[in-house]
Design an enzyme around this catalytic site. Structure first.
Site, PDB file in Angstrom:
ATOM      1  N   ASP A  55      69.824  25.358  12.361  1.00 13.56           N
ATOM      2  CA  ASP A  55      70.275  23.972  12.276  1.00 13.56           C
ATOM      3  C   ASP A  55      71.306  23.873  11.162  1.00 13.56           C
ATOM      4  OD1 ASP A  55      70.659  21.293  11.937  1.00 13.56           O
ATOM      5  OD2 ASP A  55      68.561  20.789  11.557  1.00 13.56           O
ATOM      6  N   ALA A  56      72.564  23.672  11.531  1.00  8.60           N
ATOM      7  CA  ALA A  56      73.637  23.602  10.536  1.00  8.60           C
ATOM      8  C   ALA A  56      74.133  22.172  10.423  1.00  8.60           C
ATOM      9  CB  ALA A  56      74.785  24.541  10.916  1.00  8.60           C
ATOM     10  N   GLY A  57      73.559  21.452   9.491  1.00  9.12           N
ATOM     11  CA  GLY A  57      74.008  20.100   9.193  1.00  9.12           C
ATOM     12  C   GLY A  57      74.612  20.108   7.797  1.00  9.12           C
ATOM     13  N   GLU A 172      71.685  15.446  20.670  1.00 14.46           N
ATOM     14  CA  GLU A 172      70.916  15.413  19.428  1.00 14.46           C
ATOM     15  C   GLU A 172      69.959  14.230  19.431  1.00 14.46           C
ATOM     16  OE1 GLU A 172      71.593  15.569  14.575  1.00 14.46           O
ATOM     17  OE2 GLU A 172      73.312  15.595  15.933  1.00 14.46           O
ATOM     18  N   VAL A 197      64.557   5.568  19.856  1.00 12.24           N
ATOM     19  CA  VAL A 197      64.941   6.200  18.600  1.00 12.24           C
ATOM     20  C   VAL A 197      66.419   5.953  18.331  1.00 12.24           C
ATOM     21  CG1 VAL A 197      65.162   8.383  17.367  1.00 12.24           C
ATOM     22  CG2 VAL A 197      63.169   7.982  18.834  1.00 12.24           C
ATOM     23  N   SER A 204      77.847  10.962  13.261  1.00 12.04           N
ATOM     24  CA  SER A 204      77.618  10.149  14.451  1.00 12.04           C
ATOM     25  C   SER A 204      76.291   9.417  14.366  1.00 12.04           C
ATOM     26  CB  SER A 204      77.655  11.016  15.710  1.00 12.04           C
ATOM     27  OG  SER A 204      76.593  11.949  15.695  1.00 12.04           O
ATOM     28  N   GLN A 206      73.138   8.041  17.046  1.00 11.94           N
ATOM     29  CA  GLN A 206      72.621   8.270  18.390  1.00 11.94           C
ATOM     30  C   GLN A 206      71.526   7.273  18.721  1.00 11.94           C
ATOM     31  OE1 GLN A 206      71.751  11.409  16.300  1.00 11.94           O
ATOM     32  NE2 GLN A 206      73.959  11.662  16.171  1.00 11.94           N
TER      33      GLN A 206
END
Length: 461
Positions: A55-57, A172, A197, A204, A206
């Protein structure tokens, strides 16, 4: 004839003797096969399925999950996941893409320690990058992704090139929906049992919620071919999920959209007394407070312009920026706010940061926004909201006004509605942070396909 019969009798006796001796000497093997499989069974024949997700945030992390043959999450090393992280953003490797391999090597070594060696060849590895990378030039982020694909292709894990990508915002949001609703135990019947959710990431925002079969069948067609509703299977349960990603309306990227309405010199959304420049992916923005100070009403007017609330709507019931709202229904009756929504609320103490979740009315964001926008200096803002990081204080008025406006003016939610701000979910006596990686792993092992390697691109919209 007598000799031949005797020989056969002796050989048969010898075979029986050896067979009995083998069975007696290896009763432990027979007992192991007969014993029921526990959650931590790791012997040959183990039906457990592992999934490794990078997970690359804001940072680069790796999460390892374990499931049984029916897609039920199992404990791994005492928890619901094994998680390791390196506090470096993927974007920091834009000038030296090859260097990211060393970070991945550190994380992969820890991941492999959690997966039995005989199961590694059938353990899929996924790499999802935050869509903030889309703010880079395509040739730059593709070089980084190319290094990652090359590195993972040489690992002992199950690998597909298309499993390394920038994660679409809508996907996502769907994965976060999976995570929350699965861990809450909502995925056991009608879609009306689930919760909606709303997630605010850095680049961004969602939204995801379940709709009825009838609503899915009657979903409108759009000129650009965008699909708002997709079929979802989690374990043996089927759902139709509305999901949409709003880019660039995340916690950080939206600031640049709002700053475009600064009268070329100052912004009514910036805390009084602040005057600096912001370099966001190569674009320079003036972050300068108005001489008369920040203003809730004037800031909100700029935020509404940034939201593009008057954009052309090709169907009835749009939210903002011309996006369809999904039609509503029972799946959006209960709303959960995650990530930026939760964290900003916790910073200003309308969300209890000590709890995994807090129920509150949306108008609570407006109340603190008005207080923040009335602050006469960053120092005063700090005294009013000591929990807000100092580097975030200049944007506090802007962030709070935006959250309230996007929920009320953008999504049309009644400001008196009670929603739940959440950052973790309790499950089986422990908790898991709200994140997309678990949802991606869950969908992978819940696929109708009999083999994980037959599953198509997990990052497709």
């Amino acid at each position: 004839m007598a000799k031949s019969g005797l020989t056969r009798t002796c050989l048969l006796s010898l075979f029986v003797l050896l067979f009995v001796k083998f069975c007696v000497s290896d009763t432990s093997l027979l007992n192991r096969k007969a014993a029921p499989a526990g959650n931590n069974q790791e012997a040959s024949g183990d039906d457990s399925r592992y999934v490794i997700v990078f997970d690359a945030g804001p940072a680069i992390g790796v999460r390892i999950f374990k499931f049984d043959e029916n897609g039920k999450v199992l404990r791994i090393n005492g928890g619901l996941e094994v998680f390791h992280v390196v506090p470096e953003a993927l974007s920091s490797y834009v000038e030296n893409p090859a260097a990211v391999a060393s970070v991945l090597a550190q994380l992969l070594e820890k991941a492999l320690d959690a997966v039995p060696s005989h199961l590694q060849p059938e353990t899929p590895v996924i790499f999802g990058a935050n869509d903030e990378l889309f703010l880079m030039a395509e040739d730059k982020y593709e070089k980084i992704l190319g290094v990652i694909r090359d590195f993972l292709s040489k690992s002992p894990l199950l690998y597909k090139p298309e499993w390394v990508n920038i994660l679409p915002a809508a996907k996502e949001g769907a994965y976060v929906w999976d995570t929350i609703n699965y861990l809450m135990g909502n995925l056991v019947g009608d879609y009306s049992n689930t919760v909606a959710v709303l997630t605010q990431e850095s680049a961004s925002m969602q939204v995801a919620y379940a709709v009825s079969v009838k609503a899915a069948a009657n979903a409108p067609k759009f000129p650009n071919g965008e699909e708002y509703i997709t079929a979802h299977q989690i374990q043996s349960n089927n759902y139709y999920l509305y999901s949409h990603g709003y880019f660039p309306y995340g916690a950080y990227s939206v600031r640049t959209e709002i700053l475009k309405y600064t009268n070329d010199s100052y912004s009514y959304c910036v805390t009084s007394g602040y005057d600096e420049q912001l370099n966001y992916y190569g674009e320079i923005y003036n972050v300068r407070a108005s001489p008369t100070g920040s203003s809730y009403e004037k800031c909100r007017a700029n935020v509404l312009k940034a939201l593009n609330v008057n954009a052309t709507c090709y169907v009835h019931n749009c939210t903002f920026d011309g996006a369809w709202n999904g039609g509503g229904g029972a799946g959006i009756e209960k709303i959960y706010l995650t990530n930026g929504f939760h964290n900003t609320g916790a910073d200003v103490s309308i969300v209890n940061g000590s709890n995994t979740s807090t129920d509150l009315k949306i108008l609570e964001y407006e109340k603190v926004a008005k207080v923040s926008c009335a602050a006469k200096s960053p120092e005063e803002a700090h005294n009013l909201f000591p929990g807000v990081p100092l580097f975030e204080l200049p944007y506090l008025c802007m962030d709070l006004v935006y959250i309230y406006a996007v929920l009320v003016d953008g999504f049309g939610i009644d400001p008196t509605k009670v929603v739940t701000a959440i950052n973790a979910v309790q499950y089986g006596g422990t908790s898991m942070d709200v994140q997309w990686a678990f949802g991606a792993a869950l969908e992978l092992v819940s696929s109708k396909h009999t083999k994980i390697w037959d599953v198509p691109n997990v990052f497709s919209s």
